[in-house]
Design an enzyme around this catalytic site. Structure first.
Site, PDB file in Angstrom:
ATOM      1  N   GLU A 161       0.050   6.660   9.594  1.00 64.50           N
ATOM      2  CA  GLU A 161       0.741   6.355   8.350  1.00 64.50           C
ATOM      3  C   GLU A 161       2.064   5.633   8.600  1.00 64.50           C
ATOM      4  O   GLU A 161       2.483   4.794   7.792  1.00 64.50           O
ATOM      5  CB  GLU A 161       0.974   7.630   7.536  1.00 64.50           C
ATOM      6  CG  GLU A 161      -0.298   8.316   7.071  1.00 64.50           C
ATOM      7  CD  GLU A 161      -1.183   7.432   6.197  1.00 64.50           C
ATOM      8  OE1 GLU A 161      -0.665   6.452   5.607  1.00 64.50           O
ATOM      9  OE2 GLU A 161      -2.395   7.711   6.106  1.00 64.50           O
ATOM     10  N   TYR A 190     -12.051   0.743   6.152  1.00 64.65           N
ATOM     11  CA  TYR A 190     -11.554   1.553   7.263  1.00 64.65           C
ATOM     12  C   TYR A 190     -12.272   1.196   8.561  1.00 64.65           C
ATOM     13  O   TYR A 190     -11.651   1.060   9.611  1.00 64.65           O
ATOM     14  CB  TYR A 190     -11.717   3.043   6.952  1.00 64.65           C
ATOM     15  CG  TYR A 190     -10.645   3.596   6.056  1.00 64.65           C
ATOM     16  CD1 TYR A 190      -9.392   3.924   6.558  1.00 64.65           C
ATOM     17  CD2 TYR A 190     -10.869   3.773   4.694  1.00 64.65           C
ATOM     18  CE1 TYR A 190      -8.395   4.416   5.735  1.00 64.65           C
ATOM     19  CE2 TYR A 190      -9.883   4.274   3.859  1.00 64.65           C
ATOM     20  CZ  TYR A 190      -8.646   4.594   4.386  1.00 64.65           C
ATOM     21  OH  TYR A 190      -7.653   5.077   3.565  1.00 64.65           O
ATOM     22  N   HIS A 236       4.559  -1.871   8.721  1.00 64.29           N
ATOM     23  CA  HIS A 236       4.026  -3.101   8.125  1.00 64.29           C
ATOM     24  C   HIS A 236       4.908  -3.531   6.959  1.00 64.29           C
ATOM     25  O   HIS A 236       5.166  -4.724   6.751  1.00 64.29           O
ATOM     26  CB  HIS A 236       2.592  -2.855   7.659  1.00 64.29           C
ATOM     27  CG  HIS A 236       1.766  -4.096   7.545  1.00 64.29           C
ATOM     28  ND1 HIS A 236       0.445  -4.082   7.153  1.00 64.29           N
ATOM     29  CD2 HIS A 236       2.048  -5.400   7.759  1.00 64.29           C
ATOM     30  CE1 HIS A 236      -0.042  -5.299   7.140  1.00 64.29           C
ATOM     31  NE2 HIS A 236       0.926  -6.124   7.498  1.00 64.29           N
TER      32      HIS A 236
END
Length: 699
Positions: free
Chosen positions: A494, A635, A500
């Site tokens: 996370e 994913y 990011h």
């Protein structure tokens, strides 16, 4: 990410591109300098943090109403621009400026909807999100906006755009046209009604999951096998202990509780969360999504969704799922055989016919202890939360040339929340909040929530801001918060999303941070899971909470030896989730005789080694079916790129700063200002492939 993610209003590409702040020449300079100051804590001065502590329900409603008023005023200015007079500044940049203002208000509200302890604040936040989502639906079908953008796209200046600006315009036009501008005005009105219904149902689905509460009440005798500190943390009424359905409670109980019947009871409760309401809500949501796809000329909702993503079409997704299922089949059976052998030895009986799904975690832990001598509870002692956070910070600070400083006495939405600033050369370049422990009415999983997107203004660069919400076991009176290794992995994952957002340098908010294609957004988070397996990184923080001794190399080797234990089963679970999602959105008729539970049963029996348990409805709490509808495959899709990119670190050293800075400057900084596939190829220095991904599964 782990979703990343996760939430209906994640304000990804459509929010960041389709909306606008500006705009006329009279307000242009003001907008370019950043949003004006306001007494409302949700509408702060340029680059100031939100005063979350004082936000009330009235503030949320006021901010929502004002954001819409500002947008309408700005839109009138865009409408007034004569044909042939549209420019990048007064049209495309106008869109991005508005998205920054409107999106920032909405994202600030979103965090309160998911994490505030004040029911009035939380409920108003949910109502406001519905209002804003419906307003987004209206804007996405605004013909005057579309014609303004279209006029610029056909102009000489529009055709000469290069780089990020050209990509921004291309994505904007494509999104407009795939969202209804091939339709007649009457059909667009019909589409807006469908979109509004989808918004209502999606928010209701998520709200029902968050609001659902159920518990398993047990006498002390039924707690046999559970860790002592876990038992101490349980609430108690008379002689009964309360087992909740939050992630940490559920996973801990299923891993350690000796009583098989009680594990089954908890499994039943966990897989019926919100089923009383959400089975019906999901069925109607699928009906509306199918209507939308058909109205827009797509055969299925999956076809509509994948058209704007890296996959391009459902066929590519089905190929991924099918091929992967074939590749992991043998490993999955081998994993299952190991569990069967452990179960047989544990029960001291003849070979059992099967391992039930509620047995899997328990016997997997027994396997770790018996075959690999890896006691997860002992391993936890090396992962106190403070040490893990310190190691996470040291690792990423070194790799990316930044520093983190905690803001003391920060204004936050709950006393547990902490605020940090990201520093480079002494200057603040971003902010992030950490909200790490479970509480009632809080988002129950782990996710990164954007609050501000990075963006270039005349006054400077808008500081990206995000919140990392997790639900780790809280510290007890005699022990610090101790994480399982899997939780450490989740934490790093996370935080990859946080980075990011923090390290973007994209000019436009619509292209910064995690505003990338949905089937790539998990790659920059998944890559960071690898650091928690490498000893050079682990020795920075894996220290015993009592003695301070570093994780012994021998214990680390046991971890490495056991890394791919159950990897086939884990991959099968991901294939199951992705296949269920695609089935519901590509091969399921929601107006037919089959129910979503029928589809669930069929898919689970086909893809999982554990048969479906009658009376369960896991789809009712499968939150990804809203934010990730027809997108859960992402994913696995992004994992291929993540492992391929990590192979560069594996070759050069996981703490190699030169490689870290290249990764920062190519992957993290650019966001979607360049094509995601091209970014990966540049970082790798070659075409991407699946070799590292398959190796990571032990294949």
């Amino acid at each position: 990410m782990n979703r990343l993610m996760q939430i209906k209003l994640n304000f990804s590409m459509r929010w960041m591109i389709v909306l606008a702040w500006l705009i006329s020449q009279q307000v242009s300079n003001l907008a370019l300098a950043g949003p004006a100051p306001s007494t409302n804590p949700l509408q702060v001065s340029f680059n100031q943090p939100i005063n979350f502590k004082v936000v009330t329900a009235a503030h949320i409603k006021e901010a929502t109403d004002q954001a819409i008023v500002n947008t309408k005023t700005a839109l009138e200015a865009i409408y007034a621009i004569k044909k042939g007079k549209h420019t990048f500044q007064n049209t495309l940049l106008a869109y991005d400026n508005l998205s920054d203002q409107l999106g920032s208000v909405a994202m600030g509200i979103n965090i309160l909807a998911n994490a505030s302890s004040d029911s009035a604040v939380r409920n108003q936040a949910l109502r406001s999100l519905e209002v804003l989502d419906k307003y987004d639906n209206q804007l996405s079908l605004d013909e005057k906006l579309y014609l303004a953008v279209k006029d610029f796209s056909t102009s000489k200046k529009g055709k000469k755009l290069q780089g990020a600006h050209r990509l921004y315009l291309k994505d904007l036009i494509e999104n407009y046209e795939r969202d209804g501008f091939a339709l007649t005005p009457e059909k667009r009105q019909e589409l807006q009604k469908i979109n509004d219904k989808i918004s209502e149902l999606s928010l209701t689905f998520s709200k029902n999951i968050a609001a659902y509460q159920d518990y398993l009440w047990l006498p002390e005798a039924e707690l046999k096998g559970l860790p002592e500190d876990f038992v101490k943390s349980l609430k108690k009424e008379k002689d009964l202990y309360r087992i909740g359905l939050d992630g940490p409670s559920y996973t801990t109980f299923m891993k350690y509780a000796i009583s098989e019947p009680v594990r089954k009871q908890l499994y039943m409760k966990y897989n019926n969360r919100a089923a009383d309401k959400n089975v019906a809500v999901l069925q109607q949501l699928l009906v509306e999504r199918q209507k939308k796809a058909h109205l827009l000329g797509f055969p299925t909702y999956a076809a509509y969704q994948t058209a704007s993503r890296m996959a391009k079409n459902p066929a590519a997704v089905w190929e991924l799922e099918t091929n992967l299922a074939g590749k992991v089949k043998q490993k999955t059976q081998s994993d299952l055989n190991e569990l069967l052998a452990v179960k047989q030895a544990y029960l001291k009986e003849s070979a059992p016919a099967t391992v039930n799904i509620w047995d899997a975690s328990f016997y997997s832990n027994q396997l770790m202890v018996q075959k690999y001598q890896l006691d997860q509870e002992k391993l936890k002692e090396y992962f106190s939360l403070d040490n893990v956070l310190s190691g996470l910070f040291q690792t990423t600070e070194h790799l990316f040339g930044v520093k983190y400083e905690e803001v003391k006495d920060a204004s936050v939405w709950h006393p547990d929340v902490r605020l940090f600033e990201v520093k480079q050369d002494g200057a603040t370049i971003g902010r992030f909040y950490l909200d790490l422990f479970p509480r009632d009415n809080k988002y129950t999983h782990a996710a990164c929530f954007p609050i501000r997107k990075g963006k270039k203004y005349a006054a400077g660069y808008r500081l990206p801001t995000a919140a990392l919400i997790c639900n780790f076991n809280a510290p007890t009176a005699d022990k610090p918060a101790l994480l399982t290794h899997r939780q450490v992995e989740t934490f790093f994952h996370e935080f990859g999303h946080v980075l990011h957002n923090m390290l973007t340098t994209a000019e436009l908010a619509g292209q910064s941070g995690t505003s990338v294609k949905r089937d790539f957004v998990e790659a920059p988070s998944q890559i960071f899971e690898n650091w928690v397996w490498d000893y050079n990184a682990l020795k920075l923080f894996a220290k015993h909470y009592k003695t301070g001794k570093v994780l012994p190399p021998a214990l680390h080797q046991k971890m490495v030896d056991s890394r791919n234990v159950g990897s086939g089963l884990a991959a099968s679970a991901q294939i199951f989730y992705g296949t269920l999602d695609m089935t519901l959105h590509d091969k399921f008729n929601p107006e037919g005789t089959q129910s979503t539970t029928d589809a669930l049963k069929e898919v689970q029996n086909k893809t999982m080694p554990y048969p479906y348990l009658e009376g369960t409805h896991m789809q009712a709490a499968f939150g990804h079916l809203t934010g990730y509808g027809a997108g859960y495959y992402g994913y696995m899709w992004s994992k291929v790129f993540a492992e391929d990119m990590f192979s560069v670190f594996a070759k050069n050293g996981v703490m190699d700063q030169k490689t870290g800075l290249r990764y920062r400057n190519i992957i993290l900084a650019n966001g979607s200002s360049r094509d995601e596939y091209e970014l990966v190829k540049e970082f790798l220095g070659r075409e991407p492939n699946q070799e590292a991904f398959l190796k990571s599964l032990g294949l």
